[in-house]
Design an enzyme around this catalytic site. Structure first.
Site: not given
Length: 540
Positions: A138, A143, A257
């Site tokens: 995807l 990361f 966040d």
């Protein structure tokens, strides 16, 4: 001749004889009668008398008996007190010796310091790598890589669409710690509007397995469908995001966040907060978190967070106000054109984001309250829930959108994402993660019924869809039976007729496995971890 005092026989005396030695060496005791004549006392009156007979004899003194009783009682009390003292001292010595023996038997005895905090009884599912399969890439970032995949629980005949987040090879220990911290937070939550972890696989590269969200992130969703999003949807999303954040506050979690890019769309009527890469769990007595460093989203942060790296639930309220502004501007960039390094000085001068064109002053004033410099002056999330719930009952009064009454969004069953997935795999036993984790009545007895919401109304063909938002999380929500807006704060919006329009997936890119290295990194996610590259939205 009359005596001046008393008469004792033929003699006048000044006092009657009292204890005078008489005949036979006996003592003589006399008393004076009414005529002042001395009369003999009764023979048994050995200490004098005051009248005739035994009645005139004086009573014996009780003073010695009383004194003896008092002295005896005091002696008894002293003896009892000494006995009790000796008993207590002996007991103390025994306890002291016992404690000394226990300390000698153990190398370390930690003192009890109860925090009063309830135990975290969340369940973390450890998955085998053989239980899930990766179908397509995807997207990827600093990361690691995110895959679309299928989870087939061992020993069960079900298939669940999932997103698999895999750390890249040779990841640093700090990155491993960050993703495990994220897994801890996601596994600890259980709310319809907060994404939860489905499981974790501890292979050489740690993998997080989360629910697949067919519509992607809310930021790209509203940008793609801004011509079809009415006031009802916008206000409903504001309510649901506030509910999710209020749940996190009740669990002592600071998100740090919150932004439209970190809200995922399960259906047009159901959104979930995600991305817990920066989230922190506060202790029972902690009110704020002091960050030491790392990349942070400057333009969504409260002023105290930018200046002093202090994060609280009220700093999350500031981010919520920016998120609402993103929704009301259909995905505009906050402080567009202003470098992130100058945001703090802009905010200190009193400048804030402008009023969106579709917002009445009622809605804009809520945003302004969220951006107060004094954190205590900002509203609580429970107050924001109440405010937006009231507005959602009468949407056109608070949001002015041309053609609002004719707007509607495609049905969830028309999802292009699931349709593509089904073309590639045998989807006979597919179920949604919500239904698998919290099955409705008859789930195991009626497979066809349980799978109807996922498989129905899929008729059109699919094409690859472009995206600029890479998934970082999925979720483990509580089942909501297809979720329709709650009647207490939603006036139900339903399409007038079934729509065959296909929703482009706004959060995923379909990429061949051989082309991973050529995929451009999403600027909004690339700096979420300490190993990321520079990005103007996330600064040190």
């Amino acid at each position: 001749m009359k005596c001046a005092h008393f008469i004792d026989g033929p003699h006048c005396v000044k006092a009657c004889p009292a204890g005078v030695l008489g005949e036979n060496d006996t003592l003589v005791w006399k008393y004076a009668d009414a005529n002042a004549v001395c009369q003999l006392c009764h023979p048994n009156c050995t200490r004098g008398c005051k009248g005739p007979g035994l009645e005139g004899c004086p009573n014996g003194s009780k003073t010695p008996s009383i004194a003896a009783g008092v002295v005896g009682g005091l002696l008894c009390l002293v003896v009892v007190g000494l006995g009790i003292g000796l008993y207590l001292r002996r007991r103390h010595i025994v306890r002291k010796r016992t404690l000394r023996r226990l300390l000698q038997e153990r190398e370390l005895v930690e003192p009890l310091t109860p925090s009063g905090e309830a135990p975290n009884q969340a369940h973390l599912r450890i998955l085998k790598e053989t239980e899930f399969k990766k179908v397509k890439v995807l997207g990827f970032g600093a990361f690691g890589t995110v895959y679309k995949g299928l989870w087939i629980p061992e020993g069960e005949k079900v298939t669940i669409p999932v997103a698999i987040k895999e750390l890249r090879e040779a990841t640093s220990p700090k990155a491993n710690k960050e993703i495990l911290d994220e897994a801890y937070v996601m596994a600890s939550v259980d709310n319809p509007h907060v994404c939860r972890l489905l499981g974790i696989c501890l292979t050489s590269t740690v993998q997080l397995i989360t629910q697949l969200m067919p519509y992607g992130c809310l930021l790209d969703y509203i940008r793609e469908h801004k011509d079809n999003i009415g006031s009802q949807y916008l206000l409903n999303w504001c309510v649901q995001i506030a509910k999710g954040m209020n749940y996190l506050e009740e669990r002592h979690m600071v998100h740090r966040d919150l932004a439209a890019r970190n809200v995922l769309v399960k259906t047009p009527q159901h959104v979930k907060i995600t991305d817990f890469g920066l989230a922190k769990q506060l202790g029972a007595d902690e009110k704020e978190y002091h960050a030491e460093g790392g990349k942070v989203p400057i333009k969504w942060m409260a002023l105290e967070s930018i200046l002093h790296r202090i994060y609280t639930h009220q700093s999350d309220v500031w981010s919520y106000g920016v998120t609402v502004w993103e929704l009301m501007t259909f995905g505009s960039k906050p402080y567009d054109g202003i470098p992130a390094s100058e945001i703090s000085s802009v905010l200190e001068k009193g400048e804030r984001l402008p009023q969106p064109p579709i917002c009445t002053i009622d809605v804009y004033m809520i945003m302004v309250k969220c951006w107060m410099s004094d954190a205590d002056s900002r509203p609580k999330f429970r107050e924001l829930i109440a405010e937006f719930s009231k507005m959602a009952r009468d949407p056109p009064r608070y949001l002015v959108i041309q053609g609002d009454e004719r707007m509607h969004l495609p049905s969830p069953t028309d999802s292009k994402f699931y349709r593509t997935l089904m073309e590639e795999e045998d989807m006979e036993d597919i179920v949604d993660a919500d239904e698998y984790l919290v099955p409705h009545q008859g789930f195991f007895n009626s497979p066809s019924t349980s799978r109807t919401p996922l498989l129905s109304s899929l008729s059109a063909t699919s094409n690859n869809s472009a995206t600029n938002c890479i998934d970082r999380n999925g979720g483990h929500p509580v089942r909501e039976d297809g979720f329709l807006p709650a009647p207490e704060y939603v006036n139900q919006l339903m399409p007038k007729k079934p729509s065959t329009a296909m929703v482009q997936n706004q959060i995923y890119n379909y990429i061949s496995l051989t082309a991973i290295s050529k995929l451009p990194i999403d600027s909004r996610y690339q700096n979420s971890h300490s190993t990321a590259v520079d990005n103007p939205e996330y600064l040190e």
